[in-house]
Design a protein around this motif. Structure first.
Motif, PDB file in Angstrom:
ATOM      1  N   ALA A 146       0.844  -1.197   0.000  1.00  0.00           N
ATOM      2  CA  ALA A 146       0.000   0.000   0.000  1.00  0.00           C
ATOM      3  C   ALA A 146       0.877   1.245   0.000  1.00  0.00           C
ATOM      4  N   SER A 147       0.443   2.264  -0.723  1.00  0.00           N
ATOM      5  CA  SER A 147       1.237   3.490  -0.865  1.00  0.00           C
ATOM      6  C   SER A 147       0.324   4.706  -0.825  1.00  0.00           C
ATOM      7  N   ASP A 148       0.919   5.852  -0.543  1.00  0.00           N
ATOM      8  CA  ASP A 148       0.210   7.121  -0.633  1.00  0.00           C
ATOM      9  C   ASP A 148       1.195   8.223  -1.004  1.00  0.00           C
ATOM     10  N   TRP A 149       0.665   9.287  -1.575  1.00  0.00           N
ATOM     11  CA  TRP A 149       1.469  10.464  -1.926  1.00  0.00           C
ATOM     12  C   TRP A 149       1.072  11.605  -1.011  1.00  0.00           C
ATOM     13  N   THR A 150       2.052  12.185  -0.313  1.00  0.00           N
ATOM     14  CA  THR A 150       1.797  13.250   0.650  1.00  0.00           C
ATOM     15  C   THR A 150       2.542  14.505   0.220  1.00  0.00           C
ATOM     16  N   PRO A 151       1.840  15.604  -0.060  1.00  0.00           N
ATOM     17  CA  PRO A 151       2.531  16.850  -0.439  1.00  0.00           C
ATOM     18  C   PRO A 151       3.231  17.475   0.756  1.00  0.00           C
ATOM     19  N   PHE A 152       4.365  18.130   0.490  1.00  0.00           N
ATOM     20  CA  PHE A 152       5.088  18.828   1.546  1.00  0.00           C
ATOM     21  C   PHE A 152       4.321  20.079   1.957  1.00  0.00           C
ATOM     22  N   ARG A 153       4.398  20.396   3.238  1.00  0.00           N
ATOM     23  CA  ARG A 153       3.827  21.666   3.685  1.00  0.00           C
ATOM     24  C   ARG A 153       4.708  22.831   3.235  1.00  0.00           C
ATOM     25  N   LEU A 154       5.996  22.586   3.201  1.00  0.00           N
ATOM     26  CA  LEU A 154       6.922  23.633   2.758  1.00  0.00           C
ATOM     27  C   LEU A 154       6.846  23.803   1.247  1.00  0.00           C
ATOM     28  N   VAL A 155       6.824  25.051   0.803  1.00  0.00           N
ATOM     29  CA  VAL A 155       6.897  25.368  -0.620  1.00  0.00           C
ATOM     30  C   VAL A 155       8.117  26.246  -0.844  1.00  0.00           C
ATOM     31  N   GLU A 156       8.483  26.453  -2.090  1.00  0.00           N
ATOM     32  CA  GLU A 156       9.713  27.193  -2.399  1.00  0.00           C
ATOM     33  C   GLU A 156       9.668  28.618  -1.873  1.00  0.00           C
ATOM     34  N   ASP A 157       8.510  29.243  -1.869  1.00  0.00           N
ATOM     35  CA  ASP A 157       8.414  30.628  -1.383  1.00  0.00           C
ATOM     36  C   ASP A 157       8.735  30.741   0.097  1.00  0.00           C
ATOM     37  N   ASP A 158       8.556  29.666   0.864  1.00  0.00           N
ATOM     38  CA  ASP A 158       8.852  29.721   2.303  1.00  0.00           C
ATOM     39  C   ASP A 158      10.330  29.938   2.571  1.00  0.00           C
ATOM     40  N   PHE A 159      11.180  29.456   1.694  1.00  0.00           N
ATOM     41  CA  PHE A 159      12.621  29.627   1.885  1.00  0.00           C
ATOM     42  C   PHE A 159      13.064  31.061   1.609  1.00  0.00           C
ATOM     43  N   VAL A 160      12.168  31.860   1.044  1.00  0.00           N
ATOM     44  CA  VAL A 160      12.456  33.273   0.798  1.00  0.00           C
ATOM     45  C   VAL A 160      11.842  34.152   1.873  1.00  0.00           C
ATOM     46  N   SER A 161      10.630  33.791   2.315  1.00  0.00           N
ATOM     47  CA  SER A 161       9.894  34.637   3.261  1.00  0.00           C
ATOM     48  C   SER A 161      10.173  34.304   4.721  1.00  0.00           C
ATOM     49  N   ASN A 162      10.617  33.090   5.026  1.00  0.00           N
ATOM     50  CA  ASN A 162      10.821  32.672   6.412  1.00  0.00           C
ATOM     51  C   ASN A 162      12.283  32.857   6.803  1.00  0.00           C
ATOM     52  N   THR A 163      12.518  33.664   7.843  1.00  0.00           N
ATOM     53  CA  THR A 163      13.894  33.965   8.276  1.00  0.00           C
ATOM     54  C   THR A 163      14.583  32.734   8.836  1.00  0.00           C
TER      55      THR A 163
END
Length: 338
Positions: A146-163
């Motif tokens: 059995a398998s599932d696909w889980t999207p990340f909560r982090l997106v690329e914009d977070d690495f720019v906006s989050n200190t």
């Protein structure tokens, strides 16, 4: 199964508009019920409509989906279908197929919105006992995956906006490893102690009624540097269950090939096939899954193309849930009680 309140409200409005006296009749017949009375009224209305018109089957589809989720067999579906509560047992395959199509559509929407994710997998073993024991008829073991696909909560914009993420990346760029990096800093120890206070307070609040006043003091969530990001809703999408045994490298190769084909189909479907060359999708599981899948990829290292080498499927990681289970297994086997 989660039911949409808007759907039930629309059916109630339909009854009120077309047959104004019918709700009062249902109220008198049903009386007091445990749970929401509106769902009972809508279900009875759906049974009546389904008995008159086989196409009016929205409420039957909902209850059929709920029965499938609760592992109802064909006999139960047939009995419920006779009283117009669910669809027929033959419709089960069509509904499951619709679930699969809807899941793939949702995955494509997540990817199209810019999210990436990981695939989680684990073995699903079934032991079926036979009722008629003979020389040629024995109990059977079935091995699924059995398998599932889980999207990340982090997106690329977070690495720019989050200190915090920016500082974290700067630290990770330091290639030199030292023993000090594996010990918590003074600030991390203080943060850990504060978190433990809150956790202990929750346990005291649960088991000691005299401390109910602490409910007004204890925070609902433990604050940390990624609180805003981690507060986002997490989702998981079920992938097809495969009749494969992860204990065999041949089946592991088949599982990875299915993963690769599905990822290629998703990205081509939304017009982002040009990203496949640099795309990397982590595969998570228990320690056996990681070792088997890593071994299966090693068997394909001599292949000519990146697709044949499963270059998109990396890294193979161990889920923290399984690590915690393995950690707790040691004190439990030693009869230690915490």
């Amino acid at each position: 199964m989660k039911y949409n309140n808007l759907f039930f409200s629309s059916i109630t409005d339909e009854i009120q508009a077309n047959i104004p006296f019918l709700p009062d009749v249902f109220e008198a017949i049903i009386g007091e019920v445990v749970g929401e009375k509106r769902a009972t009224i809508v279900t009875i209305y759906g049974m009546i409509m389904h008995s008159r018109n086989m196409q009016a089957s929205a409420i039957q589809r909902i209850w059929t989906a709920a029965a499938i989720k609760c592992h109802a067999d064909n006999k139960l579906l047939q009995r419920l279908n006779k009283v117009h509560i669910t669809l027929s047992a033959e419709s089960k395959k069509n509904i499951v197929k619709e679930f699969s199509t809807m899941t793939e559509t949702n995955i494509c929407k997540e990817i199209q919105s810019g999210k990436r994710g990981k695939i989680n997998g684990d073995n699903l073993d079934l032991h079926v006992k036979t009722n008629d024991v003979r020389m040629t008829n024995h109990d059977k073991d079935y091995h699924f995956f059995a398998s599932d696909w889980t999207p990340f909560r982090l997106v690329e914009d977070d690495f720019v906006s989050n200190t915090y993420l920016q500082q974290y990346l700067d630290k990770q760029r330091d290639k030199e490893l030292s023993l000090c990096k594996f010990f918590p800093s003074d600030a991390e120890i203080v943060q850990f102690v504060e978190a433990v206070k809150i956790l202990v307070g929750r346990e005291v609040l649960t088991h000691c009624s005299s401390f109910k006043w602490m409910d007004l003091v204890l925070p609902k969530h433990i604050h940390h540097d990624l609180s805003d990001i981690m507060s986002r809703k997490s989702s998981s999408y079920v992938m097809p269950i495969l009749l494969q045994n992860e204990s065999r490298y041949e089946d592991c190769l088949n599982i990875l090939e299915v993963y690769r084909a599905q990822i290629v189909r998703w990205y081509h479907k939304i017009g982002r096939g040009n990203e496949l060359e640099s795309l990397r999708v982590p595969i998570g599981g228990d320690q056996l899954t990681r070792v088997r899948f890593d071994g299966a990829r090693c068997l394909k290292m001599g292949a000519h193309t990146a697709e044949e080498r499963f270059a998109n499927l990396e890294p193979m990681i161990v889920q923290l849930f399984h690590v915690l289970m393995d950690f707790l297994e040691v004190p439990c086997t030693m009869n230690l009680i915490f």
